[in-house]
Design a protein around this motif. Sequence first.
Motif, PDB file in Angstrom:
ATOM      1  N   ASP A 264       0.812  -1.219   0.000  1.00 30.77           N
ATOM      2  CA  ASP A 264       0.000   0.000   0.000  1.00 30.77           C
ATOM      3  C   ASP A 264       0.841   1.262   0.000  1.00 30.77           C
ATOM      4  N   ASP A 265       2.076   1.184   0.477  1.00 30.95           N
ATOM      5  CA  ASP A 265       2.968   2.346   0.498  1.00 30.95           C
ATOM      6  C   ASP A 265       3.788   2.479  -0.773  1.00 30.95           C
ATOM      7  N   GLY A 266       3.573   1.585  -1.724  1.00 24.94           N
ATOM      8  CA  GLY A 266       4.303   1.657  -2.972  1.00 24.94           C
ATOM      9  C   GLY A 266       5.638   0.955  -2.968  1.00 24.94           C
ATOM     10  N   GLU A 267       5.978   0.293  -1.862  1.00 28.57           N
ATOM     11  CA  GLU A 267       7.242  -0.421  -1.780  1.00 28.57           C
ATOM     12  C   GLU A 267       7.134  -1.769  -2.487  1.00 28.57           C
ATOM     13  N   ILE A 268       8.185  -2.135  -3.224  1.00 25.03           N
ATOM     14  CA  ILE A 268       8.183  -3.420  -3.934  1.00 25.03           C
ATOM     15  C   ILE A 268       8.429  -4.547  -2.940  1.00 25.03           C
ATOM     16  N   ILE A 269       7.493  -5.492  -2.909  1.00 24.60           N
ATOM     17  CA  ILE A 269       7.612  -6.616  -1.977  1.00 24.60           C
ATOM     18  C   ILE A 269       7.700  -7.953  -2.710  1.00 24.60           C
ATOM     19  N   GLY A 270       7.820  -7.914  -4.013  1.00 23.30           N
ATOM     20  CA  GLY A 270       7.919  -9.146  -4.790  1.00 23.30           C
ATOM     21  C   GLY A 270       7.525  -8.899  -6.226  1.00 23.30           C
ATOM     22  N   LEU A 271       7.051  -9.930  -6.880  1.00 18.80           N
ATOM     23  CA  LEU A 271       6.629  -9.792  -8.276  1.00 18.80           C
ATOM     24  C   LEU A 271       5.481 -10.734  -8.579  1.00 18.80           C
ATOM     25  N   ILE A 272       4.767 -10.415  -9.637  1.00 18.60           N
ATOM     26  CA  ILE A 272       3.708 -11.268 -10.168  1.00 18.60           C
ATOM     27  C   ILE A 272       4.081 -11.591 -11.608  1.00 18.60           C
ATOM     28  N   GLY A 273       4.024 -12.856 -11.967  1.00 14.86           N
ATOM     29  CA  GLY A 273       4.439 -13.256 -13.304  1.00 14.86           C
ATOM     30  C   GLY A 273       3.467 -14.219 -13.950  1.00 14.86           C
ATOM     31  N   ILE A 274       3.520 -14.282 -15.256  1.00 15.07           N
ATOM     32  CA  ILE A 274       2.725 -15.247 -16.013  1.00 15.07           C
ATOM     33  C   ILE A 274       3.561 -15.736 -17.183  1.00 15.07           C
ATOM     34  N   THR A 275       3.522 -17.038 -17.396  1.00 10.38           N
ATOM     35  CA  THR A 275       4.274 -17.654 -18.485  1.00 10.38           C
ATOM     36  C   THR A 275       3.311 -18.428 -19.377  1.00 10.38           C
ATOM     37  N   LEU A 276       3.338 -18.114 -20.653  1.00 11.54           N
ATOM     38  CA  LEU A 276       2.456 -18.752 -21.629  1.00 11.54           C
ATOM     39  C   LEU A 276       3.267 -19.733 -22.463  1.00 11.54           C
TER      40      LEU A 276
END
Length: 495
Positions: A264-276
């Motif tokens: 919520d504070d805009g800090e990067i806490i990881g990633l979201i990915g998708i592989t096709l």
Amino acid sequence: MRPEWPPSERRGEVSVLHVDDNRTFLDETAAMIERESGQLRVTSLDDPTAVLSHVENETVDCVVSDYDMPEMDGLELLRAVRERFPDLPFILFTGKGNEAVASEAISAGVTDYVRKTGDSETVEMLCNRIENAVEHARTEERLAYESSLLDTLFERVPHHLYVKDEEGRHLRVSHAHIDEPEQLLGKTDRELYPEGHAADTYEDDMRVIRDGEPIIHKEEHTNESKAETHSFDRVYEQYELEPVTDKQRYDEWALTSKVPWRDDDGEIIGLIGITLDISDRKHYEESLERHSERLEEFLAQVVHDIRSPLQVADSNLALLREEGLDTDRLDSIERAHGEIGALVDDLSRFARHGEMEPDPELVDLEGLVEQIWERHESADATLSVGSLPAVVVDRTDVRRLLTNLVDNAVDHTAPGVRITVGPLDDAEDGGIFVEDDGPGLPSDDPGQVFEAGYTTASDGTGLGLSIVETIADRHGWEVVTTESDTGGARFELRF
């Protein structure tokens, strides 16, 4: 039933159902509540037995109820509401309660408990409690709604969807990846995949998390050799996973996108990915490329094989001219040889460049049609040519187009057909038409005549009119089929 609503759409106004057996108190309280809070709208009921029916049929955001009522007390009403609507905010608002009542209400799932004192501060407190309870309920419902959507994505999307923390550890993995995705949780790619592949994916993960820049549609070759495939098998055996199906196992080609995951504070806490999985597409492209190479080789051979006998025919034609034979016939043969040679040049150009772009020049269409007609001068058919324009076109292409239209009129009509070629007066940028007085086009679907392979002749190839449409498209023309004044076929070429 109580109306359902997407959480994002229920904001602002709050519908309150106030239940009390004292009608005077209900009216006074409703007026004070709506005066105190501009967003609260109060509906009053003096019969607690009517509450469930009201909640079922009307939108209610919060129930405020007295405790001491003759037909059904507040706790009984609370239990009835909780049985049917477990998440609906319910505030007990009473002046006769005690600690035992409050404790029992809490056990029954009451949202809040407010004592009546008869002053304005109590109404202000009640309004605050209502607003807080409704906002909390809406937040919970929104989170549940979003969680349900997320669950559906991870369970149903037929691609490898995943969430990783800032260390690259898997927090959630879609079911399309493996049958038991929880086996991957807490593990990084380095713990799961062969060294080469793991290093690349982990480096991408850290770059997205470190720089905050997404990776969009990166092609990855994830199955470069049989040895690597066996390595994947060993990884699955090491962690005792159920193997994925052959179609979904670590495919040869994948298209991967990764974006930063922020709090919520805009800090990067990881990633979201998708592989096709794009293996089928890549394999098709490779197959198509191989096919194109073979086609180019074949066309080059065809061009060579046609040129040789054509040169022999031209040489013999020259000898016949020297012997003084019928020059008109020889002129027709020479023009036919020229057409064949032009087609061979097109094939040669296509074999070299894989394209058939027009080579434009100024062409007299009227003279071209008359040349084409010389091929049919012995046929039992007549031709009428109007004043046709001169246009800048690919001469070979347009010769083929007009030849196929004339051939179509002669081949698909009875002997004695009359063919007319003329200008289109209503075309904004000009155009011509070719029509006949034959039986006309199919009445059910005239456009099907342009489909490759469609023919009504027993010995036809079904390619002539398909070629017409292809050439017209290449020049940016429109081909329109309609009926001539005599009921025959009419083809309009609009430039």
